[in-house]
Design a protein around this motif. Structure first.
Motif, PDB file in Angstrom:
ATOM      1  N   MET A   1       0.850  -1.174   0.000  1.00 18.38           N
ATOM      2  CA  MET A   1       0.000   0.000   0.000  1.00 18.38           C
ATOM      3  C   MET A   1       0.894   1.234   0.000  1.00 18.38           C
ATOM      4  N   ASP A   2       0.718   2.119  -0.960  1.00 19.19           N
ATOM      5  CA  ASP A   2       1.544   3.319  -1.004  1.00 19.19           C
ATOM      6  C   ASP A   2       1.041   4.344   0.009  1.00 19.19           C
ATOM      7  N   GLY A   3       1.813   5.427   0.207  1.00 19.32           N
ATOM      8  CA  GLY A   3       1.506   6.409   1.231  1.00 19.32           C
ATOM      9  C   GLY A   3       0.171   7.095   1.061  1.00 19.32           C
ATOM     10  N   THR A   4      -0.187   7.446  -0.167  1.00 21.27           N
ATOM     11  CA  THR A   4      -1.445   8.167  -0.367  1.00 21.27           C
ATOM     12  C   THR A   4      -2.654   7.263  -0.174  1.00 21.27           C
ATOM     13  N   THR A   5      -2.554   5.980  -0.532  1.00 19.58           N
ATOM     14  CA  THR A   5      -3.651   5.035  -0.300  1.00 19.58           C
ATOM     15  C   THR A   5      -3.836   4.820   1.190  1.00 19.58           C
ATOM     16  N   TRP A   6      -2.731   4.664   1.908  1.00 18.26           N
ATOM     17  CA  TRP A   6      -2.812   4.494   3.350  1.00 18.26           C
ATOM     18  C   TRP A   6      -3.439   5.719   3.992  1.00 18.26           C
ATOM     19  N   LEU A   7      -3.040   6.919   3.560  1.00 17.51           N
ATOM     20  CA  LEU A   7      -3.561   8.156   4.124  1.00 17.51           C
ATOM     21  C   LEU A   7      -5.065   8.253   3.926  1.00 17.51           C
ATOM     22  N   ALA A   8      -5.569   7.799   2.789  1.00 14.90           N
ATOM     23  CA  ALA A   8      -7.002   7.860   2.510  1.00 14.90           C
ATOM     24  C   ALA A   8      -7.791   6.941   3.442  1.00 14.90           C
ATOM     25  N   SER A   9      -7.166   5.875   3.946  1.00 13.87           N
ATOM     26  CA  SER A   9      -7.866   4.931   4.814  1.00 13.87           C
ATOM     27  C   SER A   9      -7.682   5.255   6.301  1.00 13.87           C
ATOM     28  N   PHE A  10      -6.900   6.266   6.626  1.00 18.72           N
ATOM     29  CA  PHE A  10      -6.583   6.618   8.003  1.00 18.72           C
ATOM     30  C   PHE A  10      -7.192   7.972   8.309  1.00 18.72           C
ATOM     31  N   GLU A  16      -2.877  15.629  15.165  1.00 20.03           N
ATOM     32  CA  GLU A  16      -1.939  14.659  14.578  1.00 20.03           C
ATOM     33  C   GLU A  16      -1.548  15.079  13.168  1.00 20.03           C
ATOM     34  N   LEU A  17      -2.514  15.531  12.405  1.00 21.44           N
ATOM     35  CA  LEU A  17      -2.236  15.977  11.040  1.00 21.44           C
ATOM     36  C   LEU A  17      -1.339  17.212  11.042  1.00 21.44           C
ATOM     37  N   ALA A  37       2.210  14.264  -0.342  1.00 23.85           N
ATOM     38  CA  ALA A  37       1.256  13.513   0.481  1.00 23.85           C
ATOM     39  C   ALA A  37       1.887  12.222   0.992  1.00 23.85           C
ATOM     40  N   ALA A  38       2.729  11.599   0.191  1.00 23.86           N
ATOM     41  CA  ALA A  38       3.384  10.359   0.608  1.00 23.86           C
ATOM     42  C   ALA A  38       4.324  10.597   1.787  1.00 23.86           C
ATOM     43  N   VAL A  39       5.022  11.724   1.793  1.00 28.82           N
ATOM     44  CA  VAL A  39       5.931  12.034   2.900  1.00 28.82           C
ATOM     45  C   VAL A  39       5.124  12.339   4.163  1.00 28.82           C
ATOM     46  N   ILE A  40       4.020  13.053   4.025  1.00 34.16           N
ATOM     47  CA  ILE A  40       3.151  13.326   5.174  1.00 34.16           C
ATOM     48  C   ILE A  40       2.585  12.019   5.715  1.00 34.16           C
ATOM     49  N   ALA A  41       2.161  11.134   4.833  1.00 36.71           N
ATOM     50  CA  ALA A  41       1.630   9.835   5.251  1.00 36.71           C
ATOM     51  C   ALA A  41       2.689   9.044   6.011  1.00 36.71           C
ATOM     52  N   GLN A  42       3.931   9.101   5.568  1.00 37.82           N
ATOM     53  CA  GLN A  42       5.009   8.397   6.268  1.00 37.82           C
ATOM     54  C   GLN A  42       5.204   8.969   7.663  1.00 37.82           C
ATOM     55  N   GLU A  43       5.125  10.285   7.790  1.00 40.86           N
ATOM     56  CA  GLU A  43       5.239  10.909   9.118  1.00 40.86           C
ATOM     57  C   GLU A  43       4.098  10.453  10.016  1.00 40.86           C
ATOM     58  N   LEU A  44       2.888  10.369   9.467  1.00 44.99           N
ATOM     59  CA  LEU A  44       1.739   9.911  10.254  1.00 44.99           C
ATOM     60  C   LEU A  44       1.918   8.467  10.694  1.00 44.99           C
ATOM     61  N   LYS A  45       2.510   7.641   9.838  1.00 45.63           N
ATOM     62  CA  LYS A  45       2.736   6.233  10.182  1.00 45.63           C
ATOM     63  C   LYS A  45       3.726   6.094  11.331  1.00 45.63           C
ATOM     64  N   THR A  46       4.724   6.969  11.388  1.00 50.04           N
ATOM     65  CA  THR A  46       5.776   6.837  12.401  1.00 50.04           C
ATOM     66  C   THR A  46       5.476   7.601  13.679  1.00 50.04           C
ATOM     67  N   THR A  47       4.433   8.426  13.666  1.00 49.76           N
ATOM     68  CA  THR A  47       4.068   9.201  14.849  1.00 49.76           C
ATOM     69  C   THR A  47       3.006   8.452  15.637  1.00 49.76           C
ATOM     70  N   LYS A  48       3.209   8.337  16.942  1.00 42.82           N
ATOM     71  CA  LYS A  48       2.244   7.676  17.809  1.00 42.82           C
ATOM     72  C   LYS A  48       1.362   8.740  18.463  1.00 42.82           C
ATOM     73  N   PRO A  49       0.039   8.557  18.432  1.00 43.56           N
ATOM     74  CA  PRO A  49      -0.859   9.515  19.082  1.00 43.56           C
ATOM     75  C   PRO A  49      -0.657   9.546  20.598  1.00 43.56           C
ATOM     76  N   LEU A  50      -0.924  10.689  21.216  1.00 43.22           N
ATOM     77  CA  LEU A  50      -0.801  10.800  22.663  1.00 43.22           C
ATOM     78  C   LEU A  50      -1.700   9.808  23.390  1.00 43.22           C
TER      79      LEU A  50
END
Length: 73
Positions: A1-10, A16-17, A37-50
């Motif tokens: 799944m590429d970054g933009t597809t993952w972002l659309a499902s999250f 967080e955004l 968008a792919a770089v932003i999606a990667q940041e979202l994947k590696t960031t843990k919510p509070l």
């Protein structure tokens, strides 16, 4: 799944955004890469919510509040 597809499902929270975009701006500038968008999606994947990182403390606060406060229904 590429970054933009993952972002659309999250569905990140606004905070967080915002933090993912801020982190992307810093890392993109430091590395000389464009912001995508792919770089932003990667940041979202590696960031843990509070809510995950501080889950135990949040639950302790809820337990404390349950005994000492009135619900705000």
């Amino acid at each position: 799944m590429d970054g933009t597809t993952w972002l659309a499902s999250f569905m990140p929270s606004g905070a967080e955004l915002e933090q993912a975009i801020v982190a992307t701006l810093y890392s993109s500038r430091a590395n000389g890469h464009p912001v995508t968008a792919a770089v932003i999606a990667q940041e979202l994947k590696t960031t843990k919510p509070l809510s995950v990182v501080m889950g135990e403390k949040i639950e302790a606060l809820r337990a404390w509040a349950h005994e000492r406060t009135v619900p705000a229904d």
